[in-house]
Design an enzyme around this catalytic site. Structure first.
Site, short mmCIF file in Angstrom:
data_model
loop_
_atom_site.label_atom_id
_atom_site.label_comp_id
_atom_site.label_asym_id
_atom_site.label_seq_id
_atom_site.Cartn_x
_atom_site.Cartn_y
_atom_site.Cartn_z
CG ASN A 1 3.98 32.65 -4.72
OD1 ASN A 1 3.30 32.63 -3.70
ND2 ASN A 1 5.15 32.03 -4.83
N GLY B 1 0.23 33.54 0.18
CA GLY B 1 0.04 33.70 1.62
C GLY B 1 -0.60 32.50 2.28
CG LEU B 2 1.48 29.92 4.01
CD1 LEU B 2 1.90 30.04 5.48
CD2 LEU B 2 2.02 28.62 3.43
CB CYS C 1 5.82 30.96 4.05
SG CYS C 1 4.70 31.87 2.97
CG ASN D 1 9.83 28.79 0.53
OD1 ASN D 1 9.32 29.34 -0.44
ND2 ASN D 1 9.13 28.35 1.55
N GLY E 1 14.26 24.67 -6.61
CA GLY E 1 14.49 26.07 -6.97
C GLY E 1 14.81 26.15 -8.45
N GLY F 1 8.83 23.18 -8.86
CA GLY F 1 7.76 24.09 -8.42
C GLY F 1 7.13 24.87 -9.55
#
Lengths: 242, 315
Positions: free
Chosen positions: B81, B84-85, B143, B205, B256, B278
């Protein structure tokens, strides 16, 4: 939205790569034409979002084109097999503003969601006319189905091998009260420019979840950011930024 | 019926209770930021109070649309993905999202914060610090999908430590720092954050990845690259949790590729006090509820009386 295990009762080719699949089970979450289902397939991580073509009390019909791994896998599935499906996704078309003579413009695999819409409009006593656009004669599908409903149907092909030569915008009737459309983005843009009434557009986007969680399919509109899967896939002409 | 059962049975299951930085969680199951929105999409599906907590959508000081689409690509056992926040900005989160969340979630929530400068991180955290609904601040220095921020803080021990110090100065809430796996030495970054005063560490992340469309011969994702997550990354995440556990004393939130109760237990054995889920939420919206429900039976199967007994148990 509902998670349902649906059983395939039909999976037949309509053209070389377009298939009709009928799924039976709990489809009570499907509440509007233009909504979609999101199908879990064995061995693939993301679900496959496919628009609803038809829906009755206990079954839903989808028409899909084999364009990649997931949809190709679907073509090999047989009646009796079950699928984990999220149903009732997206906002769907709103028939309230249609007026008496709505126009339905579909292109390629954008045609299927207009079928349930036509049924609903007819049930409301309206008289929809339908223009279906394809590349060539061999790719035409659903024409007879719309005619069987009692709709006035015009087919266009880009190469002129069947019906009117050109795009759906080359076959617009003179008189219509509102329009509904679904198809590839270049077609949607052409429809946006060629139409002289308000209308609703159904959009396609690569999705992560299909139910509003991941923001994978967001787009900008005049009225702010919208998720194609949640606030869409249907957007009104007045809010689209083309 | 299942919702009610979840509320009645699992939420009072004492042997799944863990403490994260002094705040009790009924269970260690936490939907990860960016896969659970601000909670209410899922609250329509089940009673989200059965969760330990959840980490809400990464929030920045200003509203952000994020990256152009396509933002999503699939890969074997996972996805990529580059959202972009996208978020409405911290003011709108406080004014609109948190009040809505209050209607359906009655536990402390984890506030996930991102930024493009040390000052921005601190400003956003200072605002969220005043919100009683917020239990923890999970500060994302990892990110991979934004330029000039996010991951650039998390790939340098000094920069990560600076963010921790700046955030700690404006809040009394526990600060978890969320780290990127896209580094040579995750342990050095984790230690720097601990020394700077972080109360806990979230990892990992997403891993930086990409796909190319054979038909167009161009990257699938508009941003070209994106964050790779899903079951495929689980062994990488587990390894990093294991390594960091050996190097720091503060609690770890492991994540993860976690997709089932067994994965949660494996993460805890590696050293996680709590576990985030997630990508699995996106393909199975009920997965976190199901993990909460299945956890006691899986614990029984592996003769685990209490989850606290197994944290770091593999060392």
């Amino acid at each position: 939205m509902k998670e349902s295990f649906l059983t395939i009762t039909e999976n037949t080719p309509l053209t070389k790569d377009v298939y009709r699949m009928k799924l039976s089970g709990d489809v009570s979450a499907v509440t509007a034409p233009g909504q979609f289902v999101n199908i879990k397939l064995e061995g693939l991580f993301l679900r496959r979002p496919i628009s609803v073509c038809d829906c009755d009390g206990d079954s839903v019909t989808i028409i899909y084109k084999a364009v990649g791994k997931g949809t190709e896998q679907m073509t090999r599935m047989n009646p009796g097999e079950t699928l984990n499906v999220l149903t009732g996704l997206g906002n769907g078309y709103d028939t309230a503003p249609s007026g008496d003579r709505p126009l339905l413009l579909g292109g390629g695999v954008g045609v299927p969601p207009l079928y349930l819409l036509a049924k609903k409009l007819l049930a409301e006593g309206k008289r929809p006319s339908v223009v279906l656009g394809f590349n060539t004669k061999n790719e035409v599908f659903c024409e007879q189905e719309f005619k069987n409903l009692g709709c006035e149907v015009t087919v266009t092909t880009v190469d002129g091998s069947y019906g009117v030569k050109g795009f759906v915008t080359d076959a617009l009737p003179e008189d219509y009260t509102y329009f509904y459309t679904c198809g590839p983005e270049p077609m949607l843009k052409a429809v946006y420019r060629a139409t002289n009434t308000s209308g609703q557009f159904s959009f396609e986007e690569r999705m992560g979840c299909g139910f509003g969680a991941c923001m994978g399919c967001s787009c900008k509109t005049i009225t702010g950011f919208k998720r194609i899967c949640k606030e869409g896939p249907v957007l009104r002409k007045e809010e689209i930024l083309f | 019926m299942r919702n009610a059962e979840c509320g009645m049975r699992n939420c009072i299951e004492q042997r799944t209770v863990v403490s994260l930085c002094g705040i009790q969680l009924d269970n260690p199951v936490i939907p990860a930021s960016g896969t659970f929105g601000y909670g209410y999409e899922f609250a329509e599906l089940y009673d989200i109070n059965c969760l330990g907590t959840f980490s809400f959508k990464g929030t920045t000081r200003e509203p952000r649309f994020g990256n152009p689409t396509p933002r999503i690509a699939e890969c074997a056992s996972g996805m990529i993905n580059a959202v972009g926040l996208q978020n409405p900005g911290v003011n709108a989160v406080i004014a609109e999202e948190l009040p809505k969340l209050k209607q359906c979630f009655h536990k402390p929530v984890m506030a996930n914060v991102s930024g493009f400068s040390v000052e921005e991180y601190a400003a956003t955290c200072a605002k969220l610090d005043k919100e009683p609904q917020v239990g923890w601040l999970e500060v994302n220095v990892s990110c991979p999908n934004v330029h000039g921020g996010g991951m650039s803080f998390g790939t340098d021990p000094k920069a990560a430590a600076e963010v921790v110090k700046a955030v700690k100065a404006v809040t009394t809430k526990p600060v978890l720092i969320k780290l990127t796996p896209n580094v040579t030495d995750i342990v050095a970054i984790a230690k720097a954050c601990e020394e700077a005063g972080a109360d806990g560490i979230s990892l990992i992340n997403t891993l930086l990845g990409m796909r190319i469309d054979l038909k167009t011969k161009r990257p699938v994702i508009a941003n070209k690259m994106g964050g790779f997550s899903g079951p495929a990354v689980f062994p990488v995440a587990l390894r990093m949790v294991y390594q960091v556990y050996e190097a720091v004393k503060i609690p770890i939130v492991g994540m993860g590729g976690v997709a089932c109760a067994e994965d949660v237990i494996e993460m805890m054995l590696a050293g996680a006090t709590a576990v985030e889920i997630g990508a699995a939420n996106l393909t199975d919206p009920f997965v976190c509820r199901d993990i909460v429900e299945q956890l006691p039976a899986v614990m029984d199967k592996y003769h685990i009386d209490n989850l606290n007994d197994i944290i770091g148990g593999a060392h």
